[in-house]
Design an enzyme around this catalytic site. Structure first.
Site, PDB file in Angstrom:
ATOM      1  N   GLU A 206       0.887  -1.219   0.556  1.00 26.30           N
ATOM      2  CA  GLU A 206      -0.251   0.223  -0.200  1.00 26.30           C
ATOM      3  C   GLU A 206       1.024   1.287  -0.276  1.00 26.30           C
ATOM      4  O   GLU A 206       0.296   2.760   0.798  1.00 26.30           O
ATOM      5  CB  GLU A 206      -0.612  -0.288   1.529  1.00 26.30           C
ATOM      6  CG  GLU A 206      -2.174  -1.555   1.471  1.00 26.30           C
ATOM      7  CD  GLU A 206      -3.381  -0.869   1.829  1.00 26.30           C
ATOM      8  OE1 GLU A 206      -2.947  -0.247   2.637  1.00 26.30           O
ATOM      9  OE2 GLU A 206      -4.623  -1.569   2.418  1.00 26.30           O
ATOM     10  N   GLU A 284      -8.195  -0.751  14.783  1.00 28.65           N
ATOM     11  CA  GLU A 284      -8.831  -1.640  13.403  1.00 28.65           C
ATOM     12  C   GLU A 284      -8.935  -2.731  13.570  1.00 28.65           C
ATOM     13  O   GLU A 284      -7.359  -3.698  13.798  1.00 28.65           O
ATOM     14  CB  GLU A 284      -8.632  -1.451  12.039  1.00 28.65           C
ATOM     15  CG  GLU A 284      -9.200  -2.038  11.010  1.00 28.65           C
ATOM     16  CD  GLU A 284      -8.924  -1.317   9.824  1.00 28.65           C
ATOM     17  OE1 GLU A 284      -7.997  -0.873   9.659  1.00 28.65           O
ATOM     18  OE2 GLU A 284      -8.918  -1.379   8.761  1.00 28.65           O
ATOM     19  N   ASP A 311     -13.208  -3.972  10.778  1.00 25.32           N
ATOM     20  CA  ASP A 311     -13.172  -4.615   8.880  1.00 25.32           C
ATOM     21  C   ASP A 311     -13.829  -5.551   8.508  1.00 25.32           C
ATOM     22  O   ASP A 311     -14.980  -5.713   7.934  1.00 25.32           O
ATOM     23  CB  ASP A 311     -12.009  -4.329   8.778  1.00 25.32           C
ATOM     24  CG  ASP A 311     -11.507  -4.350   7.525  1.00 25.32           C
ATOM     25  OD1 ASP A 311     -12.225  -4.438   6.570  1.00 25.32           O
ATOM     26  OD2 ASP A 311     -10.244  -4.586   6.647  1.00 25.32           O
ATOM     27  N   LYS A 336     -15.788  -1.487   2.503  1.00 21.89           N
ATOM     28  CA  LYS A 336     -14.767  -1.621   0.873  1.00 21.89           C
ATOM     29  C   LYS A 336     -15.857  -2.256   0.450  1.00 21.89           C
ATOM     30  O   LYS A 336     -16.992  -3.228   0.584  1.00 21.89           O
ATOM     31  CB  LYS A 336     -14.105  -3.480   1.312  1.00 21.89           C
ATOM     32  CG  LYS A 336     -12.727  -2.199   2.661  1.00 21.89           C
ATOM     33  CD  LYS A 336     -12.122  -3.799   2.773  1.00 21.89           C
ATOM     34  CE  LYS A 336     -10.921  -3.412   3.790  1.00 21.89           C
ATOM     35  NZ  LYS A 336     -10.309  -4.899   4.083  1.00 21.89           N
ATOM     36  N   ARG A 365      -8.534  -1.332  -1.341  1.00 27.85           N
ATOM     37  CA  ARG A 365      -7.371  -2.792  -0.522  1.00 27.85           C
ATOM     38  C   ARG A 365      -6.124  -2.868  -0.896  1.00 27.85           C
ATOM     39  O   ARG A 365      -5.903  -1.644  -2.281  1.00 27.85           O
ATOM     40  CB  ARG A 365      -8.464  -3.960  -1.815  1.00 27.85           C
ATOM     41  CG  ARG A 365     -10.216  -3.774  -1.638  1.00 27.85           C
ATOM     42  CD  ARG A 365     -10.537  -4.209  -0.721  1.00 27.85           C
ATOM     43  NE  ARG A 365      -9.424  -5.208   0.270  1.00 27.85           N
ATOM     44  CZ  ARG A 365     -10.110  -6.914   0.746  1.00 27.85           C
ATOM     45  NH1 ARG A 365     -11.844  -6.837   0.358  1.00 27.85           N
ATOM     46  NH2 ARG A 365     -10.148  -7.702   1.813  1.00 27.85           N
ATOM     47  N   SER A 366      -5.419  -3.842  -1.063  1.00 26.89           N
ATOM     48  CA  SER A 366      -3.907  -4.119  -0.593  1.00 26.89           C
ATOM     49  C   SER A 366      -4.218  -3.811  -2.049  1.00 26.89           C
ATOM     50  O   SER A 366      -2.925  -3.130  -2.809  1.00 26.89           O
ATOM     51  CB  SER A 366      -3.673  -4.974   0.552  1.00 26.89           C
ATOM     52  OG  SER A 366      -3.696  -6.208   0.152  1.00 26.89           O
ATOM     53  N   LYS A 387      -9.749   5.829   4.514  1.00 22.44           N
ATOM     54  CA  LYS A 387      -8.811   4.927   3.805  1.00 22.44           C
ATOM     55  C   LYS A 387      -7.723   4.021   2.931  1.00 22.44           C
ATOM     56  O   LYS A 387      -8.550   3.307   2.238  1.00 22.44           O
ATOM     57  CB  LYS A 387      -8.385   3.751   5.178  1.00 22.44           C
ATOM     58  CG  LYS A 387      -6.992   2.919   5.574  1.00 22.44           C
ATOM     59  CD  LYS A 387      -7.357   2.321   6.780  1.00 22.44           C
ATOM     60  CE  LYS A 387      -7.774   0.933   5.832  1.00 22.44           C
ATOM     61  NZ  LYS A 387      -6.844  -0.763   6.917  1.00 22.44           N
TER      62      LYS A 387
END
Ligand code: PGA
Ligand code: ZN
Length: 430
Positions: A206, A284, A311, A336, A365-366, A387
């Site tokens: 990321e 988180e 999450d 997400k 997402r990563s 984020k």
């Protein structure tokens, strides 16, 4: 016939930021409006999220999505062609109905989300409106960013047990200032790592810094040092994404880097000590997605003073969020779109969270893509927080740059700021 009638849906196999295949889709409307989306993909995926369809076999180490792409043509396109793109709930309901399972793994949640997003974007294009305005009206709310500085876990080859150490520019007066501060802290943290002899040029999935630190607390310490070196003490706070599913070991939590396994109570105690020693305003997935007992204990302890963010716990699912609200678990929801499978499902979770008094953090997402629609979703839904990773790598900066553009060009843009954090978190900012 209306100009927003869907006339054409095409999909193809593209690549995400990790170089893995993902589904891309283009939608055309009768009036000529078009929308195109390339969907993201996670690495630390939870057990309750919508399921991607992957090919298996030899192509792309089994991660090809040619079957998902074929399903767009054979199943999803016939289900939505002729529908009105402006009636997104009906379009998404038609997409969801093509799979008997809520998690959409038969037709592929990656295929479904690609179509859902492309339809949403096509409707905005037809109306000649930015997506954020189409979703939310005339007053854009720029989100408070949560920015990745040091990465571990599944995003950095397991160099740390904690997955992400992030910063939250709680004192920033605008989105642009928040991003400049985060960038400054990233650079200062890189210097601090170099001085310790552990900071190479390694960049994680990321865009955060990947470093072989001695233990997990050292990661919190080095980012806190980065904040101080940047001259931003008290104005920038920390957030942690533990991604604790990845640490689950029987009934306990295993810190591989430190060679120890803790029972849930000892693990929450350890995290609590870290939160007290460093300016952590948001935690988180501190414990695993189905460890409701530990979630209740952690929430009772932290919710009054910190953002407690679910999450994998909630997986952007209305039923799981309802259960959490009833149990007094967490005070914030990560949103997400690809955990949910359609734009409408994700949008409803945002509304449900707001009604329950939970904060919302829209998240990339990563494995992500060069698309920037996520920024528009956060602004239009007035989510309050976002984020998307660090301040490097184009799939990350695509979202930051879109938010910078909206702030600079939309006349009524307002910055959400720290008031949107869950749990009177500012008291932890110290
Ligand atoms: P993922 O990580 O995209 O690999 O799931 C992001 C997160 O855990 O928040
Ligand atoms: Zn997470």
């Amino acid at each position: 016939m209306t100009s927003t009638r869907i006339t054409d849906v095409r999909a193809w196999e593209a690549l995400d930021s990790r170089g893995r295949p993902t589904v891309a889709c283009a939608v055309t409307l009768a009036g000529g409006g078009t929308g195109r989306a390339v969907v993201p993909s996670g690495a630390s995926t939870g057990g309750h999220e919508a399921v991607e369809l992957r090919d298996g076999g030899d192509r792309y180490q089994g991660k090809g999505v040619s079957r998902a792409v074929a399903n767009v043509g054979a199943v999803l396109a016939p289900a939505v062609v002729g529908h009105d793109a402006d009636d997104r709930p009906a379009v998404d309901a038609a997409l969801e109905a093509t799979d008997g399972d809520r998690l959409l793994g038969g037709v592929g949640a990656n295929a479904v989300l690609a179509v859902s997003l492309a339809v949403t974007l096509a409707a905005a294009d037809q109306a000649r409106e930015p997506l954020w305005r189409r979703l939310g009206g005339p007053e854009p709310l720029l989100p408070l960013p949560m920015v990745n500085i040091v990465s571990g876990g599944a995003h950095a080859g397991g160099l740390l047990d904690l997955q992400d150490i992030l910063v939250v520019p709680v004192g920033a007066g605008s989105f642009a200032e928040a991003i400049e501060w985060a960038s400054r802290v990233r650079a200062a943290t890189a210097d601090a790592l170099a001085q310790r002899g552990v900071g190479g040029p390694l960049v994680a999935d990321e865009g955060g810094l990947a470093a072989a630190l001695d233990d997990n607390e050292a990661a919190l310490a080095v980012v806190t040092e980065g904040i101080a070196r940047a001259g931003l003490d008290g104005r920038v706070a920390l957030a942690v994404d533990v991604a604790a599913n990845q640490l689950r070991d029987g009934a306990g939590y295993r810190l591989r880097r430190e060679g120890r396994t803790l029972d849930p109570t000892a693990w929450v105690d350890l995290l609590d000590g870290w939160c007290a020693r460093y300016p952590v305003v948001s935690v988180e997935d501190a414990v695993a997605e189905d460890d409701w007992t530990a979630w209740r204990a952690a929430s009772a302890r932290w919710c009054p003073t910190r953002q407690v963010l679910g999450d994998d716990l909630f997986a952007t699912d209305g039923d799981r969020l309802r259960r959490g609200v009833e149990a007094g678990v967490a005070n914030a929801v990560l949103v997400k779109p690809n955990q949910a499978g359609t734009v409408t499902r994700a949008e409803r979770v945002v509304a449900q969270a707001r009604a329950a008094g939970y904060a919302t953090v829209v998240s990339a997402r990563s494995g992500d893509t060069e698309d920037s629609w996520l920024a528009d979703l956060a602004v239009g839904w007035r989510a309050g927080q976002i984020k998307v990773g660090s301040t490097t790598r184009s799939e990350r900066t695509a979202k930051w740059n879109r938010l910078l553009e909206i702030e600079a060009t939309a006349p009524d843009a307002r910055f959400a700021g720290a008031a949107t954090l869950g749990g009177r978190a500012m008291t932890a900012a110290g």
